[in-house]
Design a protein around this motif. Structure first.
Motif, PDB file in Angstrom:
ATOM      1  N   PRO A 109      63.804  21.643  68.432  1.00  0.00           N
ATOM      2  CA  PRO A 109      63.752  21.182  69.682  1.00  0.00           C
ATOM      3  C   PRO A 109      62.502  21.219  70.429  1.00  0.00           C
ATOM      4  CG  PRO A 109      64.752  23.272  69.695  1.00  0.00           C
ATOM      5  CD  PRO A 109      64.694  22.980  68.052  1.00  0.00           C
ATOM      6  N   THR A 110      61.600  21.837  69.724  1.00  0.00           N
ATOM      7  CA  THR A 110      60.269  21.813  70.508  1.00  0.00           C
ATOM      8  C   THR A 110      59.381  21.034  69.895  1.00  0.00           C
ATOM      9  OG1 THR A 110      59.398  23.634  68.826  1.00  0.00           O
ATOM     10  CG2 THR A 110      60.501  24.279  71.124  1.00  0.00           C
ATOM     11  N   SER A 111      59.683  19.934  68.856  1.00  0.00           N
ATOM     12  CA  SER A 111      58.522  19.151  68.136  1.00  0.00           C
ATOM     13  C   SER A 111      59.442  18.037  67.563  1.00  0.00           C
ATOM     14  CB  SER A 111      58.043  19.972  66.874  1.00  0.00           C
ATOM     15  OG  SER A 111      59.191  20.419  66.038  1.00  0.00           O
ATOM     16  N   ILE A 112      58.427  16.972  67.356  1.00  0.00           N
ATOM     17  CA  ILE A 112      59.087  15.909  66.556  1.00  0.00           C
ATOM     18  C   ILE A 112      58.682  15.716  64.820  1.00  0.00           C
ATOM     19  CG2 ILE A 112      59.056  13.469  66.422  1.00  0.00           C
ATOM     20  CD1 ILE A 112      58.359  13.334  69.184  1.00  0.00           C
ATOM     21  N   PHE A 113      59.692  15.761  64.074  1.00  0.00           N
ATOM     22  CA  PHE A 113      59.017  15.682  62.770  1.00  0.00           C
ATOM     23  C   PHE A 113      58.397  14.371  62.166  1.00  0.00           C
ATOM     24  CE2 PHE A 113      60.586  15.161  58.217  1.00  0.00           C
ATOM     25  CZ  PHE A 113      59.775  15.898  57.492  1.00  0.00           C
ATOM     26  N   LEU A 114      57.301  14.332  61.899  1.00  0.00           N
ATOM     27  CA  LEU A 114      56.741  13.106  61.367  1.00  0.00           C
ATOM     28  C   LEU A 114      56.859  12.729  59.684  1.00  0.00           C
ATOM     29  CD1 LEU A 114      53.351  13.179  63.425  1.00  0.00           C
ATOM     30  CD2 LEU A 114      55.526  12.158  64.192  1.00  0.00           C
ATOM     31  N   GLY A 115      56.727  13.830  59.200  1.00  0.00           N
ATOM     32  CA  GLY A 115      56.790  13.779  57.371  1.00  0.00           C
ATOM     33  C   GLY A 115      56.229  15.001  56.879  1.00  0.00           C
ATOM     34  N   ALA A 116      55.922  14.674  55.667  1.00  0.00           N
ATOM     35  CA  ALA A 116      55.447  15.901  54.831  1.00  0.00           C
ATOM     36  C   ALA A 116      54.127  15.542  54.254  1.00  0.00           C
ATOM     37  CB  ALA A 116      56.416  16.299  53.818  1.00  0.00           C
ATOM     38  N   SER A 117      53.065  16.554  54.278  1.00  0.00           N
ATOM     39  CA  SER A 117      51.974  16.488  53.837  1.00  0.00           C
ATOM     40  C   SER A 117      51.906  16.476  52.458  1.00  0.00           C
ATOM     41  CB  SER A 117      50.824  17.273  54.428  1.00  0.00           C
ATOM     42  OG  SER A 117      51.132  18.630  54.478  1.00  0.00           O
ATOM     43  N   GLU A 152      54.807  17.988  58.733  1.00  0.00           N
ATOM     44  CA  GLU A 152      53.932  17.572  59.660  1.00  0.00           C
ATOM     45  C   GLU A 152      54.735  17.174  61.107  1.00  0.00           C
ATOM     46  OE1 GLU A 152      50.539  17.911  59.705  1.00  0.00           O
ATOM     47  OE2 GLU A 152      50.943  18.841  57.672  1.00  0.00           O
ATOM     48  N   GLU A 153      54.316  17.846  62.178  1.00  0.00           N
ATOM     49  CA  GLU A 153      55.019  17.955  63.570  1.00  0.00           C
ATOM     50  C   GLU A 153      54.127  17.528  64.466  1.00  0.00           C
ATOM     51  OE1 GLU A 153      58.966  20.738  62.449  1.00  0.00           O
ATOM     52  OE2 GLU A 153      57.091  21.539  63.420  1.00  0.00           O
ATOM     53  N   LEU A 154      54.654  17.033  65.628  1.00  0.00           N
ATOM     54  CA  LEU A 154      54.149  16.688  66.901  1.00  0.00           C
ATOM     55  C   LEU A 154      54.672  17.564  67.889  1.00  0.00           C
ATOM     56  CD1 LEU A 154      53.078  13.196  68.447  1.00  0.00           C
ATOM     57  CD2 LEU A 154      53.931  15.154  69.823  1.00  0.00           C
ATOM     58  N   VAL A 156      56.962   1.454  61.930  1.00  0.00           N
ATOM     59  CA  VAL A 156      57.677   2.459  61.538  1.00  0.00           C
ATOM     60  C   VAL A 156      57.131   3.820  62.015  1.00  0.00           C
ATOM     61  CG1 VAL A 156      58.592   3.660  59.614  1.00  0.00           C
ATOM     62  CG2 VAL A 156      58.291   1.387  59.301  1.00  0.00           C
ATOM     63  N   THR A 157      55.965   4.002  62.109  1.00  0.00           N
ATOM     64  CA  THR A 157      55.538   5.210  62.775  1.00  0.00           C
ATOM     65  C   THR A 157      55.803   5.116  64.354  1.00  0.00           C
ATOM     66  OG1 THR A 157      53.820   5.414  61.066  1.00  0.00           O
ATOM     67  CG2 THR A 157      53.546   6.671  63.245  1.00  0.00           C
ATOM     68  N   LEU A 158      55.606   4.257  64.986  1.00  0.00           N
ATOM     69  CA  LEU A 158      56.194   4.280  66.378  1.00  0.00           C
ATOM     70  C   LEU A 158      57.649   4.310  66.526  1.00  0.00           C
ATOM     71  CD1 LEU A 158      54.798   1.137  68.652  1.00  0.00           C
ATOM     72  CD2 LEU A 158      57.010   2.217  68.863  1.00  0.00           C
ATOM     73  N   GLN A 159      58.124   3.819  65.625  1.00  0.00           N
ATOM     74  CA  GLN A 159      59.703   3.889  65.866  1.00  0.00           C
ATOM     75  C   GLN A 159      60.043   5.234  65.651  1.00  0.00           C
ATOM     76  OE1 GLN A 159      61.697   0.840  63.387  1.00  0.00           O
ATOM     77  NE2 GLN A 159      63.753   2.048  63.622  1.00  0.00           N
ATOM     78  N   ILE A 160      59.737   5.807  64.524  1.00  0.00           N
ATOM     79  CA  ILE A 160      60.152   7.395  64.562  1.00  0.00           C
ATOM     80  C   ILE A 160      59.724   8.368  65.641  1.00  0.00           C
ATOM     81  CG2 ILE A 160      60.296   6.997  61.998  1.00  0.00           C
ATOM     82  CD1 ILE A 160      57.844   8.908  61.971  1.00  0.00           C
ATOM     83  N   ILE A 161      58.516   8.048  66.064  1.00  0.00           N
ATOM     84  CA  ILE A 161      58.005   9.059  67.344  1.00  0.00           C
ATOM     85  C   ILE A 161      59.071   8.666  68.245  1.00  0.00           C
ATOM     86  CG2 ILE A 161      55.947   9.184  68.663  1.00  0.00           C
ATOM     87  CD1 ILE A 161      54.352   8.813  66.311  1.00  0.00           C
ATOM     88  N   ALA A 162      58.946   7.434  69.004  1.00  0.00           N
ATOM     89  CA  ALA A 162      60.125   6.957  69.760  1.00  0.00           C
ATOM     90  C   ALA A 162      61.289   7.593  69.576  1.00  0.00           C
ATOM     91  CB  ALA A 162      60.047   5.489  70.005  1.00  0.00           C
ATOM     92  N   GLU A 163      61.854   7.580  68.441  1.00  0.00           N
ATOM     93  CA  GLU A 163      63.406   8.095  68.245  1.00  0.00           C
ATOM     94  C   GLU A 163      63.358   9.829  68.540  1.00  0.00           C
ATOM     95  OE1 GLU A 163      64.932   5.531  64.202  1.00  0.00           O
ATOM     96  OE2 GLU A 163      64.049   7.536  64.199  1.00  0.00           O
ATOM     97  N   THR A 180      49.864  12.278  54.729  1.00  0.00           N
ATOM     98  CA  THR A 180      51.091  12.467  55.227  1.00  0.00           C
ATOM     99  C   THR A 180      51.969  11.207  54.636  1.00  0.00           C
ATOM    100  OG1 THR A 180      50.573  13.939  57.100  1.00  0.00           O
ATOM    101  CG2 THR A 180      52.903  13.160  57.043  1.00  0.00           C
ATOM    102  N   LEU A 181      53.238  11.500  54.064  1.00  0.00           N
ATOM    103  CA  LEU A 181      54.223  10.508  53.889  1.00  0.00           C
ATOM    104  C   LEU A 181      54.964  10.518  55.186  1.00  0.00           C
ATOM    105  CD1 LEU A 181      55.388   8.433  51.891  1.00  0.00           C
ATOM    106  CD2 LEU A 181      56.740  10.186  51.164  1.00  0.00           C
ATOM    107  N   ILE A 182      55.123   9.327  56.060  1.00  0.00           N
ATOM    108  CA  ILE A 182      56.031   9.461  57.112  1.00  0.00           C
ATOM    109  C   ILE A 182      57.394   9.156  56.781  1.00  0.00           C
ATOM    110  CG2 ILE A 182      56.323   7.961  59.030  1.00  0.00           C
ATOM    111  CD1 ILE A 182      53.532   9.286  59.097  1.00  0.00           C
ATOM    112  N   ARG A 183      58.143  10.073  57.721  1.00  0.00           N
ATOM    113  CA  ARG A 183      59.677  10.016  57.514  1.00  0.00           C
ATOM    114  C   ARG A 183      60.162   8.626  57.671  1.00  0.00           C
ATOM    115  NH1 ARG A 183      63.552  12.104  61.877  1.00  0.00           N
ATOM    116  NH2 ARG A 183      64.521  10.161  60.766  1.00  0.00           N
ATOM    117  N   PRO A 184      61.472   8.344  57.154  1.00  0.00           N
ATOM    118  CA  PRO A 184      62.237   7.279  57.348  1.00  0.00           C
ATOM    119  C   PRO A 184      62.895   7.141  58.673  1.00  0.00           C
ATOM    120  CG  PRO A 184      63.362   8.474  55.832  1.00  0.00           C
ATOM    121  CD  PRO A 184      62.218   9.205  56.081  1.00  0.00           C
ATOM    122  N   PRO A 185      63.051   6.108  59.410  1.00  0.00           N
ATOM    123  CA  PRO A 185      63.539   6.230  60.635  1.00  0.00           C
ATOM    124  C   PRO A 185      65.329   6.360  60.473  1.00  0.00           C
ATOM    125  CG  PRO A 185      63.133   3.945  59.819  1.00  0.00           C
ATOM    126  CD  PRO A 185      62.546   4.654  59.066  1.00  0.00           C
TER     127      PRO A 185
END
Length: 522
Positions: free
Chosen positions: A4-12, A23-25, A46-53, A386-391
């Motif tokens: 709940p304190t971060s956004i999962f972006l993908g794995a390095s 890798e988290e924001l 896709v990166t914009l989409q997963i960050i917005a999600e 980093t490989l970006i996670r799927p939406p």
């Protein structure tokens, strides 16, 4: 893996090419702004989409522009496609759950979403000058127009208000020049022609009422998710200057209206600016300074701004220095400018001894990126491949029917669809012009000898012509008395001639005598 304190972006990626480290924001640094760059087709959308999600699931409203229409699919449930499932396994996203998100569609033209409007007064002379690409002299006249509107209590709401005011200024050019400096009719005409061009490009749809309320793009749902506001920008991109000016206006409104909150646990709103280079292309220094000021100060309002563009060189260094969270997709390095862009992007990251950034940027695959976010105490993390996670939502656009249904069910349905035209500068100036037209004929009649007075008609005779002075009733005319004849006899004429001759001689003698006596006395 949900945090709940971060956004999962993908794995390095580790040196052995396996993916392990997430890798988290961090949400508490989400208002420190960010940058997503990369060449076309490398995965920026896709990166914009997963960050917005991620922001939406954290209860944070989002505003983003949909340039190609692909981002609209965030409103629909995702589908388990093979390549998406495979990527989820690679980044250890378990479970990979599909989800639809609360979306509000907007459109400046009112075709693919709710209309967005702003008044001319809210836009202000600086942004309008940028929108119309005015010269310094023309910008000065526009500033004078806004000043006169304030002094004379006239509202500037839409395009016709500004046109009417400029026409009035041209008519009063001499008077206004004495007060504010030189105002020439050719300069006013040039501004009016530019306004006409903007109107033909659809800007008249943007200026007017009801104006957008900032609260309506900061909504949350009952289950605590933040609304994702998607601006349909495919048609808007045909007029990039209007697009850039609108987004800058929106950032300025957020800055002016939101209260100071310092460093909150998570942002109040996140703003994605796609095709960010349009904001800075050929922008005057004063406008770039304004953008830098907003980016630097709006952080304390709890707003995060994320620029999405192809080349990091598109963003001025003064703005680039304010962006703490960075995602760099692949860049091509065929031309000298592209090579410089790669070096610039590599130099902005905290180095990783496991690989060379400049080399990695040119070798990244689709969906891969170099990621560096702010860690504890706001320090940039070491850059990771980093490989970006799927939406979780749909990858692709919504259909026309789906969009129409979502618009009808929107929480702002019916609030902005119908334009309002209340009394403003156009109506005020129109009334003044009509009053002048009514007064002028009376003044002209008075100057020509006419009169406002009429005489009663008692019948039986022709009424005398009116006059500004009272006249007595005409008396009955009598036959004139015979005048004495001017003719004279020959004797009378001779006698008169002798008398005139004697008189002249006597007069001359008297004069000589008087003068002679005066001379002798001396």
């Amino acid at each position: 893996m949900a945090d709940p304190t971060s956004i999962f972006l993908g794995a390095s990626r580790k040196p052995d090419d396996s993916y392990q480290r997430p890798e988290e924001l961090l949400l508490k640094y989400g208002n420190r702004h960010g940058l997503v760059t990369g060449a076309t087709g490398t995965g920026k959308t896709v990166t914009l989409q997963i960050i917005a999600e991620g922001f939406s699931n954290a209860g944070i409203p989002v505003f983003c522009a949909d340039i190609k229409g692909d981002l609209s699919g965030i409103a629909m449930m995702g589908e388990p496609k093979d390549f998406l499932v495979k990527r989820a396994e690679a980044v250890k996203l378990d479970p990979y759950e599909f989800q639809e998100f609360p979306v509000i569609f907007w459109d400046l033209f009112g075709e693919q979403g709710h209309p967005i409007r702003a008044t001319v007064s809210e836009m202000g002379p600086l942004l309008l000058s940028r929108l119309m690409n005015l010269t310094e002299a023309q910008e000065g006249i526009l500033n004078i127009a806004f000043r006169i509107a304030d002094e004379e209590g006239m509202l500037l709401l839409d395009m016709k208000d500004l046109q009417a005011l400029l026409t009035n200024i041209a008519e009063r050019a001499d008077e206004i020049s004495r007060r504010y400096g030189n105002v020439t009719k050719p300069s006013v005409g040039a501004i009016q022609r530019t306004l006409l061009v903007l109107e033909q490009q659809g800007a008249n749809h943007f200026f007017g009422e009801p104006a957008l309320r900032i609260a309506d793009i900061m909504r949350t749902t009952r289950d605590g998710r933040g609304a994702i506001n998607v601006l349909a920008a495919d048609k808007l991109m045909m007029n990039p200057r209007l697009y850039a000016t609108f987004l800058l206006w929106l950032m300025s409104e957020l800055f002016e209206q939101l209260p100071e909150v310092g460093d909150p646990d998570k942002p109040k709103l996140v703003f994605f600016f796609d095709e960010a280079h349009l904001l800075f292309d050929e922008a005057p220094k004063i406008l770039v300074d304004r953008v830098e000021q907003v980016v630097r100060l709006i952080r304390s309002k709890g707003v995060g701004i994320y620029f999405i563009t192809q080349n990091p060189l598109d963003v001025p260094e003064t703005v680039l220095a304010q962006l703490g969270n960075r995602v760099q997709h692949a860049l091509r390095a065929y031309t000298p400018r592209e090579q410089k862009a790669v070096r610039t992007a590599a130099d902005t990251f905290r180095p990783n001894p496991d690989f060379d950034c400049a080399t990695a940027i040119t070798n990244l695959g689709t969906g891969e990126a170099l990621v560096s976010t702010l860690e504890e105490k706001g320090v940039p993390s070491m850059v990771q491949r980093t490989l970006i996670r799927p939406p979780a939502s749909r990858l692709g656009p919504v259909t026309a029917e789906e969009r129409k249904k979502l618009i009808s069910e929107s929480p702002v349905a019916g609030q902005y669809d119908q334009a309002i035209d209340r009394e403003s500068a156009f109506e005020v100036l129109q009334k003044k012009a009509q009053q002048r037209q009514q007064i002028e004929p009376e003044e002209q009649s008075t100057q020509a000898g006419g009169s406002r007075w009429t005489l009663p008609d008692f019948g039986g005779g022709q009424q005398p012509a009116p006059s500004d002075r009272y006249q007595p009733a005409p008396r009955q005319r009598q036959a004139p008395a015979p005048r004495p004849s001017n003719r004279q006899t020959v004797a009378e004429a001779a006698i008169k001639s002798v008398v005139r001759s004697v008189g002249s001689q006597v007069g001359r003698a008297l004069v000589r005598g008087i003068l002679g006596s005066l001379t002798k006395r001396r």
